[in-house]
Design a protein around this motif. Structure first.
Motif, PDB file in Angstrom:
ATOM      1  N   GLN A  66      -2.161 -17.594  -8.046  1.00 57.54           N
ATOM      2  CA  GLN A  66      -1.848 -18.544  -9.097  1.00 57.54           C
ATOM      3  C   GLN A  66      -0.814 -17.957 -10.040  1.00 57.54           C
ATOM      4  OE1 GLN A  66      -6.011 -19.353 -10.460  1.00 57.54           O
ATOM      5  NE2 GLN A  66      -5.409 -21.474 -10.208  1.00 57.54           N
ATOM      6  N   ALA A  67      -0.272 -18.821 -10.922  1.00 59.11           N
ATOM      7  CA  ALA A  67       0.678 -18.375 -11.940  1.00 59.11           C
ATOM      8  C   ALA A  67       0.239 -18.908 -13.286  1.00 59.11           C
ATOM      9  CB  ALA A  67       2.085 -18.879 -11.617  1.00 59.11           C
ATOM     10  N   ASP A  79       5.579 -15.937  -1.959  1.00 57.80           N
ATOM     11  CA  ASP A  79       6.650 -15.418  -1.109  1.00 57.80           C
ATOM     12  C   ASP A  79       6.314 -14.043  -0.539  1.00 57.80           C
ATOM     13  OD1 ASP A  79       7.776 -17.633  -2.344  1.00 57.80           O
ATOM     14  OD2 ASP A  79       9.769 -16.753  -2.443  1.00 57.80           O
ATOM     15  N   GLY A  80       5.838 -13.149  -1.412  1.00 58.20           N
ATOM     16  CA  GLY A  80       5.582 -11.785  -0.979  1.00 58.20           C
ATOM     17  C   GLY A  80       4.601 -11.702   0.167  1.00 58.20           C
ATOM     18  N   PHE A  81       3.604 -12.573   0.149  1.00 59.92           N
ATOM     19  CA  PHE A  81       2.622 -12.576   1.237  1.00 59.92           C
ATOM     20  C   PHE A  81       3.255 -13.018   2.549  1.00 59.92           C
ATOM     21  CE2 PHE A  81      -0.475 -14.760   3.893  1.00 59.92           C
ATOM     22  CZ  PHE A  81      -1.463 -13.800   4.024  1.00 59.92           C
ATOM     23  N   PHE A  82       3.994 -14.131   2.502  1.00 56.07           N
ATOM     24  CA  PHE A  82       4.576 -14.672   3.732  1.00 56.07           C
ATOM     25  C   PHE A  82       5.755 -13.831   4.231  1.00 56.07           C
ATOM     26  CE2 PHE A  82       2.322 -18.349   2.029  1.00 56.07           C
ATOM     27  CZ  PHE A  82       1.683 -18.814   3.170  1.00 56.07           C
ATOM     28  N   GLU A  83       6.301 -12.976   3.379  1.00 51.83           N
ATOM     29  CA  GLU A  83       7.382 -12.084   3.784  1.00 51.83           C
ATOM     30  C   GLU A  83       6.889 -10.679   4.103  1.00 51.83           C
ATOM     31  OE1 GLU A  83      10.818 -14.361   1.108  1.00 51.83           O
ATOM     32  OE2 GLU A  83      10.007 -12.434   0.446  1.00 51.83           O
ATOM     33  N   ILE A 146      13.998  -0.699  -0.134  1.00 50.66           N
ATOM     34  CA  ILE A 146      12.755  -1.468  -0.278  1.00 50.66           C
ATOM     35  C   ILE A 146      11.637  -0.811   0.527  1.00 50.66           C
ATOM     36  CG2 ILE A 146      11.671  -3.726  -0.041  1.00 50.66           C
ATOM     37  CD1 ILE A 146      13.984  -3.690  -2.013  1.00 50.66           C
ATOM     38  N   ASN A 147      10.461  -0.709  -0.060  1.00 45.51           N
ATOM     39  CA  ASN A 147       9.282  -0.225   0.645  1.00 45.51           C
ATOM     40  C   ASN A 147       8.607  -1.409   1.336  1.00 45.51           C
ATOM     41  OD1 ASN A 147       6.961   0.965   1.598  1.00 45.51           O
ATOM     42  ND2 ASN A 147       5.994   1.158  -0.420  1.00 45.51           N
ATOM     43  N   PHE A 148       8.966  -1.649   2.585  1.00 46.03           N
ATOM     44  CA  PHE A 148       8.443  -2.810   3.295  1.00 46.03           C
ATOM     45  C   PHE A 148       7.013  -2.604   3.797  1.00 46.03           C
ATOM     46  CE2 PHE A 148      13.021  -3.712   3.579  1.00 46.03           C
ATOM     47  CZ  PHE A 148      13.017  -5.030   3.159  1.00 46.03           C
ATOM     48  N   ASP A 149       6.460  -1.417   3.608  1.00 44.80           N
ATOM     49  CA  ASP A 149       5.051  -1.221   3.943  1.00 44.80           C
ATOM     50  C   ASP A 149       4.139  -1.844   2.896  1.00 44.80           C
ATOM     51  OD1 ASP A 149       5.593   0.184   6.284  1.00 44.80           O
ATOM     52  OD2 ASP A 149       5.699   2.114   5.228  1.00 44.80           O
ATOM     53  N   ALA A 150       4.687  -2.097   1.700  1.00 45.19           N
ATOM     54  CA  ALA A 150       3.915  -2.703   0.618  1.00 45.19           C
ATOM     55  C   ALA A 150       4.294  -4.181   0.481  1.00 45.19           C
ATOM     56  CB  ALA A 150       4.173  -1.967  -0.695  1.00 45.19           C
ATOM     57  N   VAL A 151       3.348  -4.985   0.020  1.00 47.29           N
ATOM     58  CA  VAL A 151       3.546  -6.418  -0.160  1.00 47.29           C
ATOM     59  C   VAL A 151       4.090  -6.680  -1.565  1.00 47.29           C
ATOM     60  CG1 VAL A 151       2.428  -8.686  -0.204  1.00 47.29           C
ATOM     61  CG2 VAL A 151       1.687  -6.954   1.451  1.00 47.29           C
ATOM     62  N   GLU A 152       5.197  -7.424  -1.650  1.00 51.29           N
ATOM     63  CA  GLU A 152       5.761  -7.772  -2.948  1.00 51.29           C
ATOM     64  C   GLU A 152       4.833  -8.769  -3.641  1.00 51.29           C
ATOM     65  OE1 GLU A 152       9.834  -9.652  -4.949  1.00 51.29           O
ATOM     66  OE2 GLU A 152       9.535  -9.724  -2.770  1.00 51.29           O
ATOM     67  N   MET A 153       4.338  -8.405  -4.816  1.00 48.58           N
ATOM     68  CA  MET A 153       3.378  -9.252  -5.526  1.00 48.58           C
ATOM     69  C   MET A 153       4.128 -10.271  -6.371  1.00 48.58           C
ATOM     70  SD  MET A 153       0.106  -8.095  -7.821  1.00 48.58           S
ATOM     71  CE  MET A 153      -0.920  -9.315  -8.646  1.00 48.58           C
ATOM     72  N   ALA A 164      -7.477  -4.686  -1.923  1.00 50.18           N
ATOM     73  CA  ALA A 164      -8.414  -4.446  -0.819  1.00 50.18           C
ATOM     74  C   ALA A 164      -8.095  -5.312   0.385  1.00 50.18           C
ATOM     75  CB  ALA A 164      -9.847  -4.699  -1.287  1.00 50.18           C
ATOM     76  N   ALA A 165      -7.631  -6.544   0.129  1.00 49.26           N
ATOM     77  CA  ALA A 165      -7.393  -7.477   1.230  1.00 49.26           C
ATOM     78  C   ALA A 165      -5.990  -7.362   1.807  1.00 49.26           C
ATOM     79  CB  ALA A 165      -7.645  -8.913   0.765  1.00 49.26           C
ATOM     80  N   ILE A 166      -4.976  -7.223   0.935  1.00 51.91           N
ATOM     81  CA  ILE A 166      -3.596  -7.264   1.443  1.00 51.91           C
ATOM     82  C   ILE A 166      -2.734  -6.118   0.928  1.00 51.91           C
ATOM     83  CG2 ILE A 166      -3.598  -9.764   1.778  1.00 51.91           C
ATOM     84  CD1 ILE A 166      -2.102 -10.042  -0.831  1.00 51.91           C
ATOM     85  N   GLY A 167      -3.330  -5.120   0.267  1.00 47.62           N
ATOM     86  CA  GLY A 167      -2.552  -3.998  -0.241  1.00 47.62           C
ATOM     87  C   GLY A 167      -2.033  -3.104   0.871  1.00 47.62           C
ATOM     88  N   PRO A 168      -1.143  -2.161   0.543  1.00 53.63           N
ATOM     89  CA  PRO A 168      -0.646  -1.842  -0.793  1.00 53.63           C
ATOM     90  C   PRO A 168       0.325  -2.894  -1.315  1.00 53.63           C
ATOM     91  CG  PRO A 168       0.516  -0.517   0.828  1.00 53.63           C
ATOM     92  CD  PRO A 168      -0.570  -1.251   1.573  1.00 53.63           C
ATOM     93  N   LEU A 169       0.462  -2.939  -2.646  1.00 53.34           N
ATOM     94  CA  LEU A 169       1.323  -3.916  -3.298  1.00 53.34           C
ATOM     95  C   LEU A 169       2.484  -3.207  -3.997  1.00 53.34           C
ATOM     96  CD1 LEU A 169      -1.478  -6.065  -4.980  1.00 53.34           C
ATOM     97  CD2 LEU A 169      -0.279  -6.591  -2.851  1.00 53.34           C
ATOM     98  N   ARG A 170       3.559  -3.961  -4.249  1.00 51.42           N
ATOM     99  CA  ARG A 170       4.679  -3.458  -5.050  1.00 51.42           C
ATOM    100  C   ARG A 170       5.106  -4.548  -6.026  1.00 51.42           C
ATOM    101  NH1 ARG A 170       9.393  -5.626  -2.457  1.00 51.42           N
ATOM    102  NH2 ARG A 170       9.015  -6.148  -0.249  1.00 51.42           N
ATOM    103  N   PRO A 171       5.737  -4.177  -7.147  1.00 49.73           N
ATOM    104  CA  PRO A 171       6.132  -5.177  -8.149  1.00 49.73           C
ATOM    105  C   PRO A 171       7.170  -6.147  -7.584  1.00 49.73           C
ATOM    106  CG  PRO A 171       6.213  -2.949  -9.045  1.00 49.73           C
ATOM    107  CD  PRO A 171       6.040  -2.802  -7.569  1.00 49.73           C
TER     108      PRO A 171
END
Length: 222
Positions: A66-67, A79-83, A146-153, A164-171
């Motif tokens: 959400q936002a 976007d970050g999840f689907f990318e 870009i650290n593509f191993d992490a998901v852009e949040m 826990a579900a989709i990490g690691p995350l990045r800004p």
């Protein structure tokens, strides 16, 4: 305990389903336990009347993205999840909490199989990344930055809620650090393949001026 949330998806064996819907159990679960949401009814019925307990599958996604009300739609997107290039079995909230055309995006599976849906392809010389059926993104500073191993949040919330579900995350990247073409058209060309069109609106330059819009076309052959 571990609750089976319906948005992410719940898979139940036939023998377990048969036991739960037997009249002496199901009537009590639906009418007498004080729960009104389907996943809550299912979970508490499971706990109270069976020895079966749910297990977690990381490919099932509740996706509570959400936002804040004052933020723009761009900030509200997933976007970050689907990318991220992650394999998924389910997605949720894609026509309510955020907007993604899942049927159009998944159409490419007709040409390249289910594994190709949202599969990530990198083109280092062009600094482009294709998230198949979702976007084509250009990284002007280079994909090696870009650290593509992490998901852009790209959504709001505490990172701990999602790690826990989709990490690691990045800004999330700032405006100008990525230029996104989003899927706007997907169609089957009979006997040929799947055609995709990705669109990017031109950036604002000066008052009354902006860049030309851009379109990229991909054709996946049968």
């Amino acid at each position: 305990g571990l609750i089976a949330y319906g948005g992410g998806g719940i898979f139940v064996s036939i023998p377990l389903a048969a036991r739960l819907i037997s009249p002496e159990i199901w009537d009590i679960c639906v009418n007498g336990m004080g729960h009104f949401q389907g996943d809550q009814i299912f979970s508490h019925c499971l706990f109270d009347y069976t020895n079966v307990r749910p297990i977690f599958d990381p490919l099932l996604n509740q996706m509570d993205f959400q936002a804040k009300e004052e933020e723009s739609l761009r900030c509200a997107t997933a976007d970050g999840f689907f990318e991220s290039g992650r394999r998924v079995l389910s997605v949720h909230h894609w026509r309510s909490w955020f907007q993604v055309d899942v049927p159009a995006g998944s159409l490419v599976g007709k040409a390249c199989g289910d594994a190709g849906i949202w599969q990530r392809w990198m083109f280092p010389q062009q600094n482009l990344v294709l998230s198949n059926g979702f976007s084509i993104v250009e990284y002007p500073a280079g994909v090696d930055k870009i650290n593509f191993d992490a998901v852009e949040m790209t959504w709001t919330g505490e990172p701990l809620q999602f790690e826990a579900a989709i990490g690691p995350l990045r800004p999330p990247l700032k405006e100008g650090e990525k230029q996104s073409y989003r899927l706007v058209v997907a169609e089957i060309l009979e006997g040929v393949g799947v055609r995709q069109l990705y669109y990017r609106k031109g950036s604002e330059l000066e008052i009354g001026q902006r860049e030309s819009d851009s379109v990229l076309e991909l054709l996946w052959l049968f």
